[in-house]
Design an enzyme around this catalytic site. Structure first.
Site, short mmCIF file in Angstrom:
data_model
loop_
_atom_site.label_atom_id
_atom_site.label_comp_id
_atom_site.label_asym_id
_atom_site.label_seq_id
_atom_site.Cartn_x
_atom_site.Cartn_y
_atom_site.Cartn_z
CD GLU A 115 -2.79 -1.36 2.71
OE1 GLU A 115 -2.80 -0.11 3.16
OE2 GLU A 115 -3.59 -1.94 2.51
CD GLU A 182 -9.89 -0.44 -0.04
OE1 GLU A 182 -8.69 -1.25 -0.31
OE2 GLU A 182 -10.67 -0.84 0.91
O1 KIV Z 1 -6.86 -7.00 1.88
C1 KIV Z 1 -7.65 -7.08 1.00
O2 KIV Z 1 -8.63 -7.59 0.93
C2 KIV Z 1 -7.43 -5.97 -0.13
C3 KIV Z 1 -8.65 -5.36 -1.18
C4 KIV Z 1 -9.76 -5.10 -0.52
C5 KIV Z 1 -8.34 -5.05 -2.20
O3 KIV Z 1 -6.48 -5.25 -0.19
#
Ligand code: KIV
Length: 265
Positions: A115, A182
Site C-alpha cells: 500500500e 480503493e
Molecule cells: O486486503 C484486501 O482484501 C485488499 C482488497 C480489499 C483490495 O487489499
C-alpha cells in the site's frame, strides 16, 4: 486451462476485457472461486478482519499471511495469485525483500501487493529489479486507517486527485505491474486507468477501471459488520457459493457491476 499470468492480465486490458478478482484465504474457497472463473486471487490482509475478527488489518503477521497464502496456493491452478504484504513488513527495502521472499517461496504467491505511493517507490523499484512482481494499492489504504482518520473516500478534492494521478504513474514507472485503487471517485479512477498501461483493479472505484476486486465474504453476504456500499451480496440470488462467485465474475465481465449505487462521486 493455463494459469493466468501478469501478461494475460495486461493483454486483457489491451483487449478491453474486464478482469475479475476476489480475495481468498483457504484452499476450498480458492478452488470454488477458480471453478467460477476468477482471473486473480488475492490473499488480502483483510483476513485480519474477516477471518481473524480484528478491528482492522494491522495485527496480521507475516507468518499468518504466509500460512494463508500457502493454503490458497495448494488449491490454485488457474488464477494469478497475489499476496498482501502486511503492515510494517515492508517498512524498509530489506524487510520488504524478506517478506516478499517468504510469500513467494513458502507461500507460493506469484505477486506481492503493498500500500502507498511516493513513500513506496524505492521499495517497488527494489523488488521489481530483483524479479519480484509488485501490485501497488492507492486511494483508501486500510493499513493507514489511523493516519487517515477512518475508512474514507480518497482523492475527492482537486489537489488530492492530481497527487494520486501522479503517484499512480510513478508506481508504474518504478516497476509496479498492477494497481489496486480503493474507494476513489469514479471519474478519477477512470482517468488513472486510461493514463496507465498496467491494469487497474478497482474496489469502490466505479465501473471504468480495468477490473474489479471484492472481499469474498462480501460477495457471499457474510459480514460481522455491515456490507460496504461498494460491495454486492451475490449469494442472495444464487443456489451455491460457486454460483454466487460466478454471478459476480459475469457481472464484472459484462460491466454490470459495479453500478452507480456502488460508486462514489
Ligand atoms: O486486503 C484486501 O482484501 C485488499 C482488497 C480489499 C483490495 O487489499
Amino acid at each position: 486451462m493455463n494459469r493466468k499470468t501478469v501478461t494475460t492480465l495486461h493483454k486483457m486490458k489491451a483487449d478491453r476485457e474486464k478482469i475479475a478478482a476476489i480475495t481468498a484465504y483457504d484452499a476450498s474457497l480458492a478452488h470454488v472461486c477458480e471453478m467460477a472463473g476468477v482471473d486473480l486471487l488475492l490473499v488480502g490482509d483483510s483476513l485480519a478482519m474477516v477471518v481473524q475478527g480484528h478491528e482492522n488489518t494491522l495485527p496480521v503477521t507475516v507468518d499468518e499471511m504466509v500460512y494463508h497464502t500457502a493454503c490458497v496456493s495448494r488449491a490454485s491452478r488457474q488464477a494469478l495469485l497475489v499476496a498482501d504484504m502486511p503492515f510494517m513488513a515492508y517498512a524498509t527495502t530489506d524487510r520488504a525483500l524478506e517478506t516478499a521472499e517468504r510469500l513467494m517461496k513458502q507461500g507460493g504467491a506469484q505477486m506481492v501487493k503493498l500500500e502507498g505511493g511516493v513513500p513506496q517507490l524505492e521499495t517497488v523499484r527494489y523488488l521489481s529489479e530483483r524479479g519480484i512482481p509488485v501490485c501497488g494499492h492507492l486511494g483508501l489504504t486500510p493499513q493507514s486507517v489511523h493516519r487517515l482518520g477512518g475508512y474514507r473516500v480518497q482523492g475527492r478534492d482537486q489537489a488530492a486527485a492530481r497527487a494520486m494521478l501522479e503517484e499512480s504513474a510513478a508506481l508504474q514507472q518504478a516497476g509496479a505491474q498492477l494497481l489496486v485503487l480503493e474507494c476513489v471517485p469514479g471519474t478519477l479512477a477512470n482517468e488513472i486507468s486510461r493514463n496507465l498501461e498496467i491494469p487497474v483493479i478497482g474496489i469502490g472505484a466505479g465501473p471504468d477501471t480495468d477490473g474489479q476486486v471484492l472481499v469474498l465474504y462480501d460477495v457471499l453476504g457474510i459480514s460481522v459488520n455491515r456490507i460496504p456500499k461498494f460491495a454486492r451480496d451475490f449469494m442472495r440470488e444464487a443456489k451455491s457459493v460457486e454460483a454466487a462467485v460466478r454471478a459476480y465474475v459475469e457481472a464484472v465481465r459484462r460491466g454490470d457491476f459495479p453500478g452507480p449505487e456502488h460508486s462514489f462521486e
